[in-house]
Scaffold this motif. Sequence first.
Motif, PDB file in Angstrom:
ATOM      1  N   ALA A  84     -33.006  84.159  33.458  1.00 31.84           N
ATOM      2  CA  ALA A  84     -33.731  82.953  33.055  1.00 31.84           C
ATOM      3  C   ALA A  84     -35.174  82.990  33.562  1.00 31.84           C
ATOM      4  O   ALA A  84     -36.119  82.703  32.816  1.00 31.84           O
ATOM      5  CB  ALA A  84     -33.020  81.706  33.569  1.00 31.84           C
ATOM      6  N   THR A  85     -35.353  83.340  34.809  1.00 32.58           N
ATOM      7  CA  THR A  85     -36.685  83.374  35.412  1.00 32.58           C
ATOM      8  C   THR A  85     -37.576  84.409  34.743  1.00 32.58           C
ATOM      9  O   THR A  85     -38.729  84.126  34.394  1.00 32.58           O
ATOM     10  CB  THR A  85     -36.576  83.663  36.920  1.00 32.58           C
ATOM     11  OG1 THR A  85     -35.773  82.652  37.523  1.00 32.58           O
ATOM     12  CG2 THR A  85     -37.927  83.705  37.587  1.00 32.58           C
ATOM     13  N   ALA A  86     -37.051  85.617  34.533  1.00 32.53           N
ATOM     14  CA  ALA A  86     -37.853  86.681  33.931  1.00 32.53           C
ATOM     15  C   ALA A  86     -38.149  86.378  32.459  1.00 32.53           C
ATOM     16  O   ALA A  86     -39.268  86.621  31.988  1.00 32.53           O
ATOM     17  CB  ALA A  86     -37.130  88.016  34.065  1.00 32.53           C
ATOM     18  N   PHE A  87     -37.174  85.844  31.730  1.00 28.90           N
ATOM     19  CA  PHE A  87     -37.398  85.473  30.334  1.00 28.90           C
ATOM     20  C   PHE A  87     -38.482  84.406  30.242  1.00 28.90           C
ATOM     21  O   PHE A  87     -39.405  84.510  29.425  1.00 28.90           O
ATOM     22  CB  PHE A  87     -36.105  84.974  29.696  1.00 28.90           C
ATOM     23  CG  PHE A  87     -36.294  84.418  28.316  1.00 28.90           C
ATOM     24  CD1 PHE A  87     -36.376  85.260  27.225  1.00 28.90           C
ATOM     25  CD2 PHE A  87     -36.409  83.055  28.111  1.00 28.90           C
ATOM     26  CE1 PHE A  87     -36.573  84.753  25.942  1.00 28.90           C
ATOM     27  CE2 PHE A  87     -36.605  82.532  26.844  1.00 28.90           C
ATOM     28  CZ  PHE A  87     -36.694  83.389  25.754  1.00 28.90           C
ATOM     29  N   ALA A  88     -38.381  83.378  31.067  1.00 31.08           N
ATOM     30  CA  ALA A  88     -39.364  82.293  31.045  1.00 31.08           C
ATOM     31  C   ALA A  88     -40.753  82.819  31.369  1.00 31.08           C
ATOM     32  O   ALA A  88     -41.734  82.463  30.700  1.00 31.08           O
ATOM     33  CB  ALA A  88     -38.959  81.196  32.026  1.00 31.08           C
ATOM     34  N   ALA A  89     -40.860  83.668  32.367  1.00 33.61           N
ATOM     35  CA  ALA A  89     -42.158  84.227  32.742  1.00 33.61           C
ATOM     36  C   ALA A  89     -42.741  85.065  31.608  1.00 33.61           C
ATOM     37  O   ALA A  89     -43.942  84.978  31.311  1.00 33.61           O
ATOM     38  CB  ALA A  89     -42.027  85.063  34.011  1.00 33.61           C
ATOM     39  N   ALA A  90     -41.899  85.852  30.958  1.00 35.08           N
ATOM     40  CA  ALA A  90     -42.368  86.710  29.868  1.00 35.08           C
ATOM     41  C   ALA A  90     -42.841  85.907  28.659  1.00 35.08           C
ATOM     42  O   ALA A  90     -43.664  86.382  27.885  1.00 35.08           O
ATOM     43  CB  ALA A  90     -41.254  87.665  29.454  1.00 35.08           C
ATOM     44  N   HIS A  91     -42.321  84.695  28.519  1.00 35.36           N
ATOM     45  CA  HIS A  91     -42.674  83.864  27.372  1.00 35.36           C
ATOM     46  C   HIS A  91     -43.606  82.706  27.737  1.00 35.36           C
ATOM     47  O   HIS A  91     -43.845  81.812  26.925  1.00 35.36           O
ATOM     48  CB  HIS A  91     -41.404  83.338  26.694  1.00 35.36           C
ATOM     49  CG  HIS A  91     -40.674  84.420  25.969  1.00 35.36           C
ATOM     50  ND1 HIS A  91     -39.803  85.284  26.604  1.00 35.36           N
ATOM     51  CD2 HIS A  91     -40.713  84.796  24.674  1.00 35.36           C
ATOM     52  CE1 HIS A  91     -39.348  86.140  25.722  1.00 35.36           C
ATOM     53  NE2 HIS A  91     -39.877  85.877  24.542  1.00 35.36           N
ATOM     54  N   GLY A  92     -44.117  82.718  28.958  1.00 38.45           N
ATOM     55  CA  GLY A  92     -45.054  81.682  29.373  1.00 38.45           C
ATOM     56  C   GLY A  92     -44.457  80.289  29.412  1.00 38.45           C
ATOM     57  O   GLY A  92     -45.159  79.304  29.214  1.00 38.45           O
ATOM     58  N   LEU A  93     -43.160  80.213  29.687  1.00 34.64           N
ATOM     59  CA  LEU A  93     -42.477  78.917  29.748  1.00 34.64           C
ATOM     60  C   LEU A  93     -42.359  78.472  31.202  1.00 34.64           C
ATOM     61  O   LEU A  93     -42.137  79.281  32.091  1.00 34.64           O
ATOM     62  CB  LEU A  93     -41.084  79.022  29.128  1.00 34.64           C
ATOM     63  CG  LEU A  93     -41.042  79.461  27.668  1.00 34.64           C
ATOM     64  CD1 LEU A  93     -39.609  79.722  27.237  1.00 34.64           C
ATOM     65  CD2 LEU A  93     -41.683  78.416  26.785  1.00 34.64           C
ATOM     66  N   ALA A  94     -42.491  77.202  31.404  1.00 35.47           N
ATOM     67  CA  ALA A  94     -42.358  76.639  32.746  1.00 35.47           C
ATOM     68  C   ALA A  94     -41.612  75.321  32.638  1.00 35.47           C
ATOM     69  O   ALA A  94     -41.676  74.651  31.603  1.00 35.47           O
ATOM     70  CB  ALA A  94     -43.721  76.416  33.379  1.00 35.47           C
ATOM     71  N   PRO A  95     -40.902  74.952  33.695  1.00 36.51           N
ATOM     72  CA  PRO A  95     -40.221  73.653  33.655  1.00 36.51           C
ATOM     73  C   PRO A  95     -41.232  72.534  33.433  1.00 36.51           C
ATOM     74  O   PRO A  95     -42.360  72.607  33.910  1.00 36.51           O
ATOM     75  CB  PRO A  95     -39.579  73.532  35.026  1.00 36.51           C
ATOM     76  CG  PRO A  95     -39.559  74.896  35.582  1.00 36.51           C
ATOM     77  CD  PRO A  95     -40.707  75.628  34.958  1.00 36.51           C
ATOM     78  N   ARG A  96     -40.824  71.542  32.682  1.00 32.01           N
ATOM     79  CA  ARG A  96     -41.695  70.385  32.502  1.00 32.01           C
ATOM     80  C   ARG A  96     -41.902  69.714  33.845  1.00 32.01           C
ATOM     81  O   ARG A  96     -41.054  69.767  34.719  1.00 32.01           O
ATOM     82  CB  ARG A  96     -41.052  69.422  31.508  1.00 32.01           C
ATOM     83  CG  ARG A  96     -40.986  70.022  30.126  1.00 32.01           C
ATOM     84  CD  ARG A  96     -40.433  69.034  29.140  1.00 32.01           C
ATOM     85  NE  ARG A  96     -40.342  69.642  27.842  1.00 32.01           N
ATOM     86  CZ  ARG A  96     -39.212  70.041  27.291  1.00 32.01           C
ATOM     87  NH1 ARG A  96     -38.071  69.881  27.908  1.00 32.01           N
ATOM     88  NH2 ARG A  96     -39.216  70.589  26.102  1.00 32.01           N
ATOM     89  N   THR A  97     -43.016  69.081  34.031  1.00 28.90           N
ATOM     90  CA  THR A  97     -43.363  68.452  35.300  1.00 28.90           C
ATOM     91  C   THR A  97     -42.236  67.570  35.793  1.00 28.90           C
ATOM     92  O   THR A  97     -41.740  66.702  35.073  1.00 28.90           O
ATOM     93  CB  THR A  97     -44.644  67.602  35.136  1.00 28.90           C
ATOM     94  OG1 THR A  97     -45.665  68.435  34.609  1.00 28.90           O
ATOM     95  CG2 THR A  97     -45.084  67.045  36.464  1.00 28.90           C
ATOM     96  N   GLY A  98     -41.819  67.821  37.021  1.00 28.59           N
ATOM     97  CA  GLY A  98     -40.785  67.001  37.652  1.00 28.59           C
ATOM     98  C   GLY A  98     -39.384  67.263  37.162  1.00 28.59           C
ATOM     99  O   GLY A  98     -38.461  66.586  37.571  1.00 28.59           O
ATOM    100  N   ARG A  99     -39.208  68.244  36.281  1.00 30.70           N
ATOM    101  CA  ARG A  99     -37.858  68.517  35.768  1.00 30.70           C
ATOM    102  C   ARG A  99     -37.499  69.975  36.057  1.00 30.70           C
ATOM    103  O   ARG A  99     -38.355  70.835  36.157  1.00 30.70           O
ATOM    104  CB  ARG A  99     -37.794  68.252  34.266  1.00 30.70           C
ATOM    105  CG  ARG A  99     -38.041  66.795  33.948  1.00 30.70           C
ATOM    106  CD  ARG A  99     -38.022  66.556  32.477  1.00 30.70           C
ATOM    107  NE  ARG A  99     -36.663  66.693  31.989  1.00 30.70           N
ATOM    108  CZ  ARG A  99     -36.347  66.621  30.702  1.00 30.70           C
ATOM    109  NH1 ARG A  99     -37.262  66.443  29.804  1.00 30.70           N
ATOM    110  NH2 ARG A  99     -35.096  66.758  30.318  1.00 30.70           N
ATOM    111  N   ARG A 100     -36.237  70.212  36.097  1.00 35.59           N
ATOM    112  CA  ARG A 100     -35.759  71.580  36.270  1.00 35.59           C
ATOM    113  C   ARG A 100     -35.053  72.005  35.001  1.00 35.59           C
ATOM    114  O   ARG A 100     -34.684  71.187  34.175  1.00 35.59           O
ATOM    115  CB  ARG A 100     -34.755  71.637  37.429  1.00 35.59           C
ATOM    116  CG  ARG A 100     -35.346  71.251  38.744  1.00 35.59           C
ATOM    117  CD  ARG A 100     -34.321  71.488  39.783  1.00 35.59           C
ATOM    118  NE  ARG A 100     -34.505  70.589  40.902  1.00 35.59           N
ATOM    119  CZ  ARG A 100     -33.798  70.655  41.985  1.00 35.59           C
ATOM    120  NH1 ARG A 100     -32.836  71.516  42.087  1.00 35.59           N
ATOM    121  NH2 ARG A 100     -34.026  69.821  42.961  1.00 35.59           N
TER     122      ARG A 100
END
Length: 104
Positions: A84-100
Amino acid sequence: MSSDLPDLATRQAELIRALVAGGPPPSGFAPDDLTATATALLRKRAGLVAKRYPLLAQQCGPDFPDKFTAWARGRPSTSVADDATAFAAAHGLAPRTGRRWFRR
């Protein structure tokens, strides 16, 4: 009989590499069958990430399984969290502010 064990272990390792790490098909296996099985395993990984991190999958959109599968091909998994972490980083995705990404 014990002399067969190293050969068996080598062949098993080749099969695993072909299925989860993008390795070449070992002799004696139909490439199309291995591709279908490898794709099914990648989709299973995508499902596990989506189940554990539903907000990540939602943020990625309805084509999350396809995007994840394309990204994961040739990348062996170490854990769902690492995927999940590597996929998100590769796609420029980040948790929305204050959410996980994961649910409680």
